[in-house]
Design a protein around this motif. Sequence first.
Motif, short mmCIF file in Angstrom:
data_model
loop_
_atom_site.label_atom_id
_atom_site.label_comp_id
_atom_site.label_asym_id
_atom_site.label_seq_id
_atom_site.Cartn_x
_atom_site.Cartn_y
_atom_site.Cartn_z
N ASP A 78 -5.06 2.42 0.69
CA ASP A 78 -4.01 3.62 0.51
C ASP A 78 -4.44 4.78 1.56
O ASP A 78 -3.77 5.24 1.72
CB ASP A 78 -4.27 3.86 -0.97
N ARG B 55 -6.43 2.63 -4.07
CA ARG B 55 -7.32 1.59 -3.28
C ARG B 55 -7.69 2.17 -1.86
O ARG B 55 -7.23 3.07 -1.45
CB ARG B 55 -6.43 0.50 -3.23
N CYS B 56 -8.62 1.62 -1.43
CA CYS B 56 -9.28 1.77 -0.07
C CYS B 56 -8.00 1.75 0.81
O CYS B 56 -8.20 2.89 1.80
CB CYS B 56 -10.19 0.88 0.32
N ASP C 94 -5.29 5.27 -10.02
CA ASP C 94 -5.12 4.02 -9.17
C ASP C 94 -4.95 4.16 -7.78
O ASP C 94 -3.92 4.40 -6.95
CB ASP C 94 -3.54 3.56 -9.62
N HIS D 229 0.75 -1.14 0.02
CA HIS D 229 -0.01 -0.12 -0.02
C HIS D 229 0.77 1.14 0.03
O HIS D 229 1.95 1.29 0.24
CB HIS D 229 -0.79 0.07 1.10
N GLU E 10 -15.05 2.85 -7.08
CA GLU E 10 -14.88 3.14 -8.35
C GLU E 10 -15.24 4.35 -9.08
O GLU E 10 -14.44 5.05 -9.97
CB GLU E 10 -14.88 1.84 -9.16
N THR F 104 -18.18 -1.20 -3.90
CA THR F 104 -17.00 -1.37 -5.01
C THR F 104 -17.33 -0.29 -6.18
O THR F 104 -16.53 0.34 -6.51
CB THR F 104 -16.80 -2.62 -5.65
#
Length: 215
Positions: A143, A140-141, A138, A18, A131, A127
């Motif tokens: 992150d 993510r959760c 790019d 991450h 998104e 999701t």
Amino acid sequence: TINPCRGVKPPQGTTGTHRALSPKEVAWVMQRAQEHRFGLPVMLMLFAGLRRGEAAGIMADDISDVVHVRRSVVWEGNAPRIKTPKTAAGTRKVPVFPPLKPFLDFTGYAAKPVGNRTGPISLQAFTRAFESFMGDRDIRCHDLRHTFTTMIYDAGVDVKTAQAWLGHSDAAVTMRIYTHLSAARQEQATQAAELYFSRLGCTSGDTPKIYRLKR
């Protein structure tokens, strides 16, 4: 007939995959959150360090001058289910920091987890909404949670306080993250110092003096 894999320990997998968002990405997320319907869960992950399921489980009465983390949503396949934290550390309070405050107007917000009128949000819906928020970026959760950890590290928050805010039951987990961040800062500092000193070369025609230590 024997099992050829008996006694073989599977690898733990990669760690540290991450990443922390850049300041420009953080600014973009804050701006995007003002106009997107999924802004609140994203901001809770970014500025309160909530996990994905914890952000999905937040209810209106969980927000006051702090964010109360009391439950989370787990998904069995696509179906959501409410559960309480597995450890005492999972139930926690996180301060409401200034960037999060404008997003906590719960006028008309039902006292139920993030989702539709019939219950908490499904994994597919979560999701899709995430998104839709991020578009082609790019990010993510997790992150977002990693970014929160990095920001409180940069702010000088001590390990024990960070452990409480992040809901880690084991201080070693928080310490491992902090140690990783510290090593990264040291590497950045070394590179910055090398660049600085590389610019201090001798001027043309100068001969550097060599100093030897006397015994």
